[in-house]
Design a protein around this motif. Structure first.
Motif, short mmCIF file in Angstrom:
data_model
loop_
_atom_site.label_atom_id
_atom_site.label_comp_id
_atom_site.label_asym_id
_atom_site.label_seq_id
_atom_site.Cartn_x
_atom_site.Cartn_y
_atom_site.Cartn_z
N HIS A 127 0.84 -1.20 0.00
CA HIS A 127 0.00 0.00 0.00
C HIS A 127 0.88 1.25 0.00
N HIS A 128 1.88 1.29 0.87
CA HIS A 128 2.78 2.44 0.94
C HIS A 128 3.58 2.60 -0.35
N LEU A 129 4.01 1.49 -0.93
CA LEU A 129 4.75 1.55 -2.19
C LEU A 129 3.88 2.11 -3.31
N ARG A 130 2.60 1.73 -3.33
CA ARG A 130 1.67 2.28 -4.34
C ARG A 130 1.49 3.78 -4.14
N GLN A 131 1.38 4.21 -2.89
CA GLN A 131 1.23 5.65 -2.61
C GLN A 131 2.45 6.42 -3.10
N LEU A 132 3.63 5.91 -2.81
CA LEU A 132 4.87 6.58 -3.22
C LEU A 132 5.05 6.56 -4.74
N THR A 133 4.65 5.46 -5.35
CA THR A 133 4.74 5.36 -6.81
C THR A 133 3.74 6.30 -7.47
N GLY A 134 2.52 6.34 -6.96
CA GLY A 134 1.50 7.22 -7.52
C GLY A 134 1.86 8.69 -7.41
N ALA A 135 2.61 9.05 -6.37
CA ALA A 135 3.01 10.45 -6.18
C ALA A 135 4.33 10.78 -6.89
N GLY A 136 4.94 9.77 -7.51
CA GLY A 136 6.16 10.01 -8.27
C GLY A 136 7.45 9.90 -7.48
N TRP A 137 7.37 9.54 -6.20
CA TRP A 137 8.60 9.42 -5.40
C TRP A 137 9.32 8.11 -5.65
N LEU A 138 8.59 7.09 -6.13
CA LEU A 138 9.18 5.80 -6.50
C LEU A 138 8.76 5.45 -7.91
N HIS A 139 9.55 4.58 -8.50
CA HIS A 139 9.24 4.05 -9.82
C HIS A 139 9.37 2.53 -9.74
N ALA A 140 8.38 1.82 -10.26
CA ALA A 140 8.46 0.37 -10.31
C ALA A 140 9.40 -0.01 -11.45
N ALA A 141 10.51 -0.63 -11.10
CA ALA A 141 11.54 -0.95 -12.08
C ALA A 141 11.41 -2.38 -12.59
N GLY A 142 10.26 -3.02 -12.33
CA GLY A 142 10.02 -4.37 -12.83
C GLY A 142 10.28 -5.44 -11.79
N ARG A 143 9.43 -6.49 -11.83
CA ARG A 143 9.55 -7.66 -10.97
C ARG A 143 9.74 -7.32 -9.50
N GLY A 144 8.93 -6.40 -9.00
CA GLY A 144 8.97 -6.07 -7.58
C GLY A 144 10.12 -5.20 -7.15
N HIS A 145 10.86 -4.66 -8.10
CA HIS A 145 11.98 -3.77 -7.79
C HIS A 145 11.50 -2.32 -7.87
N TYR A 146 12.01 -1.49 -6.97
CA TYR A 146 11.65 -0.09 -6.92
C TYR A 146 12.90 0.77 -6.89
N GLU A 147 12.76 1.97 -7.44
CA GLU A 147 13.85 2.94 -7.40
C GLU A 147 13.26 4.34 -7.27
N VAL A 148 14.04 5.24 -6.70
CA VAL A 148 13.66 6.64 -6.67
C VAL A 148 14.09 7.20 -8.02
N PRO A 149 13.17 7.77 -8.81
CA PRO A 149 13.55 8.32 -10.10
C PRO A 149 14.67 9.36 -9.95
N ALA A 150 15.58 9.39 -10.91
CA ALA A 150 16.72 10.30 -10.85
C ALA A 150 16.30 11.75 -10.60
N ALA A 151 15.23 12.18 -11.25
CA ALA A 151 14.78 13.57 -11.11
C ALA A 151 14.14 13.85 -9.75
N ARG A 152 13.98 12.82 -8.91
CA ARG A 152 13.37 13.02 -7.59
C ARG A 152 14.35 12.86 -6.44
N VAL A 153 15.57 12.40 -6.71
CA VAL A 153 16.53 12.16 -5.63
C VAL A 153 16.86 13.46 -4.90
N VAL A 154 17.34 14.46 -5.63
CA VAL A 154 17.71 15.73 -4.98
C VAL A 154 16.48 16.43 -4.41
N PRO A 155 15.34 16.53 -5.12
CA PRO A 155 14.17 17.15 -4.50
C PRO A 155 13.74 16.47 -3.20
#
Length: 165
Positions: A127-155
């Motif tokens: 649920h928390h991962l979906r919230q973060l992904t929906g708000a753009g703080w995380l990106h689903a990188a496939g097969r259950g892997h997540y990353e903070v998008p490059a453009a969101r790291v510094v912000p």
């Protein structure tokens, strides 16, 4: 270093020792980034000023990000601030902040994140991962892997810095 610069540096150090100012960042003088911004604003003819945030970040796994963003004050004041509510709301939960910190630190799978203490059940973590992904703080990188998008790291790090007491 001329006398004015030396006095300004001494004042900055005193303020930092007294806890009323953050320590100086790298560069020439205590307000080097501000001076650069003011110069840019003067060249652009902006009378109301502006805001700049920037960062050069190296994460634990070696990823490097260099990023900057600036906006004029009048643009920021005229924008619809409600459009940012979801992004701020996603950061408003301690478990979500912990998940972001862990992803930046190198944990990338939902399984690794669900194993962490005090993050809740697997369903709650998703649920928390979906919230973060929906708000753009995380990106689903496939097969259950997540990353903070490059453009969101510094912000993200700027928002955390701004929220410090």
């Amino acid at each position: 270093m001329d006398l004015e610069q030396r006095v300004a540096e001494l004042e900055r150090r005193m303020a930092a020792l007294e806890g009323s100012a953050p320590p100086a960042a790298p560069g020439e003088g205590a307000l080097w980034a501000l001076e650069g911004l003011k110069s840019q604003l003067e060249q652009a003819g902006s009378e109301s000023g502006g805001v700049l945030f920037t960062g050069a970040v190296r994460l634990p796994r070696g990823e490097r990000y260099e990023w900057q963003y600036g906006a004029l004050t009048e643009q920021l004041l005229d924008d619809d601030w409600s459009a940012t509510a979801d992004a701020f709301a996603a950061l408003g939960h301690p478990v979500r902040l912990r998940l972001l910190r862990e992803v930046l630190g190198g944990r990338s799978t939902a399984a690794e994140l669900a194993e962490l203490p005090e993050t809740g059940t697997t369903g709650q973590v998703y649920h928390h991962l979906r919230q973060l992904t929906g708000a753009g703080w995380l990106h689903a990188a496939g097969r259950g892997h997540y990353e903070v998008p490059a453009a969101r790291v510094v912000p993200l790090l700027v928002a955390l810095t701004a929220a410090r007491p």
